[in-house]
Scaffold this motif. Structure first.
Motif, PDB file in Angstrom:
ATOM      1  N   GLU A  80      33.622   4.220  32.346  1.00 27.03           N
ATOM      2  CA  GLU A  80      32.738   3.158  33.057  1.00 27.03           C
ATOM      3  C   GLU A  80      31.519   3.785  33.625  1.00 27.03           C
ATOM      4  O   GLU A  80      30.421   3.229  33.495  1.00 27.03           O
ATOM      5  N   HIS A  81      31.344   5.241  34.018  1.00 26.82           N
ATOM      6  CA  HIS A  81      30.476   5.823  34.684  1.00 26.82           C
ATOM      7  C   HIS A  81      29.269   5.788  33.487  1.00 26.82           C
ATOM      8  O   HIS A  81      28.037   5.849  33.640  1.00 26.82           O
ATOM      9  N   TRP A  82      29.578   6.210  32.196  1.00 25.72           N
ATOM     10  CA  TRP A  82      28.780   6.672  31.206  1.00 25.72           C
ATOM     11  C   TRP A  82      28.865   5.464  30.056  1.00 25.72           C
ATOM     12  O   TRP A  82      28.247   5.678  29.060  1.00 25.72           O
ATOM     13  N   GLY A  90      37.541   6.454  35.507  1.00 26.86           N
ATOM     14  CA  GLY A  90      36.136   6.181  35.918  1.00 26.86           C
ATOM     15  C   GLY A  90      34.981   6.886  34.832  1.00 26.86           C
ATOM     16  O   GLY A  90      33.804   6.597  35.082  1.00 26.86           O
ATOM     17  N   TRP A  91      35.368   7.717  34.093  1.00 30.35           N
ATOM     18  CA  TRP A  91      34.615   8.462  33.123  1.00 30.35           C
ATOM     19  C   TRP A  91      33.834   7.383  32.197  1.00 30.35           C
ATOM     20  O   TRP A  91      32.534   7.253  32.001  1.00 30.35           O
ATOM     21  N   GLU A 102      29.766   8.322  26.657  1.00 26.29           N
ATOM     22  CA  GLU A 102      30.896   7.313  27.164  1.00 26.29           C
ATOM     23  C   GLU A 102      32.579   7.848  27.009  1.00 26.29           C
ATOM     24  O   GLU A 102      33.379   7.523  27.901  1.00 26.29           O
ATOM     25  N   THR A 133      34.209  16.648  37.639  1.00 28.67           N
ATOM     26  CA  THR A 133      33.075  15.333  37.840  1.00 28.67           C
ATOM     27  C   THR A 133      32.671  14.851  36.595  1.00 28.67           C
ATOM     28  O   THR A 133      33.138  15.194  35.477  1.00 28.67           O
ATOM     29  N   PHE A 134      31.851  13.598  36.718  1.00 30.18           N
ATOM     30  CA  PHE A 134      31.254  12.853  35.423  1.00 30.18           C
ATOM     31  C   PHE A 134      30.158  13.638  34.755  1.00 30.18           C
ATOM     32  O   PHE A 134      29.774  13.216  33.706  1.00 30.18           O
ATOM     33  N   ASP A 135      29.906  15.008  35.377  1.00 27.60           N
ATOM     34  CA  ASP A 135      28.813  15.635  34.724  1.00 27.60           C
ATOM     35  C   ASP A 135      29.271  17.054  34.047  1.00 27.60           C
ATOM     36  O   ASP A 135      28.504  17.866  33.877  1.00 27.60           O
TER      37      ASP A 135
END
Length: 439
Positions: free
Chosen positions: A98-100, A95-96, A106, A390-392
């Protein structure tokens, strides 16, 4: 120890912030999701070859490896010294991208620097701690100095949970098993989990429980022929939440807080019929005063006591064995232990608002070191655990560079140094004090 002005100047002149940041970014660029750590282990070994006394990559399963390295005047016989650890594996990157998508972030392995921080999977958990040590050792070597007491680095696989068939600390178990040929000796261990540069002297214990409730499926038009596992699950869930409320009223540890329980997953039903099976997952947090086996017995009594229909059967399993067959034990190191106090003072010298004694809001592998090797362990590294997994996930560059200075000064002050260019092979610039071992 107070180094002479000449040696301080040499250490400072060897500082290279760009090189230190490049080490962090390079490590982040190497994928190492749990189960695939060998490439990162080999990279770490390459960074230390020609710097330390001995380096070895220990491949213990396909694509799985630890890195061990040591540096000191006499690493074969010297006692004391310091051990630095970190885990090479990271959680997944699903999902990383896609999220960024469409941004500098990205790629989870791109390690871009944005607003003064390096971004990427594992940059804080815990590649940051590994990179800090490598950068500190390389700076010490560039200065023409070497530690007197041994400094050992151990970078292990398999600390993270989440990937099927892994995440049970096989890396550190392997390191302990082969400690006869890759020795691990130290007065204190520093594990590079993210702490925002506070000194974590303790952390919680835990176990994960998977619960299977089995009834009997039946056509929805004849529900009386079935045994509803989902109804039983409702009873169990209510009992588990009540148990959590009770746990939170119990005595709190000053740093870790109260014990607790969290339901993390529920699956069941899904067809037009009486649900014949339901599965629950929970995680239980333990304080240092609690025993895992006793907590397990209490939990299972709560579960069985909640089910009103005797036809429902229940089974429990504990899939996250670490240093205990059920999970991971709580960890405590005395914050008054002299090397810990020295470390704390050094952190505050470089980061006046950090270096406080605290507890990790996680479990990690310090209990293995205390139980199997008798080495007190603390956690100290840059990075904030709150955005790990997380994505952050990111790492503040200034905090990272300050951590390099902290690690380096602790090595110099605690282990002492010798001049690599001294004709006799030794130098007068080394510590003579022995802070002793924790009582």
């Amino acid at each position: 120890m107070n180094l002479s002005d000449e040696l301080v100047a040499r250490v400072n002149a060897a500082r290279d912030d760009d090189a230190a940041v490049a080490i962090l970014r390079d490590l982040v660029s190497i994928p190492s999701v749990t189960g695939d750590e060998e490439a990162a282990a080999r990279w770490a070994a390459d960074q230390l070859r020609g710097v330390v006394s001995a380096v070895e990559v220990d491949v213990f399963a396909p694509n799985r490896a630890n890195t061990w390295a040591t540096w000191g005047t006499d690493t074969e016989s010297a006692s004391g010294g310091l051990l630095f650890l970190g885990h090479l594996d990271t959680v997944h990157v699903r999902g990383w991208t896609e999220h960024w998508a469409g941004t500098e972030r990205e790629s989870p392995y791109g390690a871009p620097i944005i607003d003064g921080a390096v971004w990427g999977r594992g940059v804080a958990d815990c590649k940051g701690g590994i990179a800090v040590l490598i950068a500190a050792l390389r700076q010490l070597h560039r200065s023409g100095l070497a530690p007197v007491k041994p400094v050992t680095a151990l970078f292990v696989a398999d600390e993270e949970s989440g990937e099927e068939g892994s995440g049970t600390s096989e890396g550190i178990k392997r390191a302990i098993a082969v400690a006869d040929r890759m020795p691990i000796r130290a007065d204190l261990a520093i594990y590079g989990e993210p702490t925002t540069m506070q000194v974590y002297t303790s952390h919680m214990g835990f176990f994960i429980t998977d619960i299977v409730l089995t009834g009997k499926s039946a056509y929805f038009g004849r529900p009386e022929l079935g045994v509803d596992a989902l109804r039983a699950a409702d009873e169990v869930l209510r009992a588990l939440w009540a148990h959590d409320e009770d746990l939170r009223t119990r005595a709190a540890d000053p740093l870790i807080g109260t014990p607790s329980l969290l339901v993390t997953g529920v699956t069941g039903g899904g067809s037009v019929a009486v649900p014949g099976e339901c599965r629950l997952s929970i995680i239980r947090k333990l304080t240092p005063d609690e025993d895992l086996s006793a907590a397990r017995d209490e939990l299972e009594a709560v579960i069985r006591g909640a089910i009103s229909d005797p036809r429902v059967t229940v089974s429990t399993s504990y899939p996250a064995s670490r240093d205990h067959e059920l999970g991971g034990t709580p960890h405590v190191t005395d914050p008054e232990f002299e090397p810990v106090r020295m470390l704390q003072q050094i952190v505050k010298r470089h980061l006046p608002d950090r270096g406080d004694i605290d507890a990790g809001p996680y479990w990690s592998e310090g209990p293995f070191l205390r139980r199997d090797l008798g080495i007190p362990t603390v956690y100290l590294a840059p990075g904030d655990i709150s955005h790990c997994h997380t994505f952050d996930e990111h790492m503040n560059v200034d905090e990272y560079l300050a951590a390099v200075s902290v690690y380096l000064q602790f090595i110099v002050d605690y282990c002492g140094v010798r001049d690599l260019g001294h004709p006799s092979g030794t130098a007068p610039h080394h510590t003579s004090a022995n802070p002793g071992r924790e009582g």
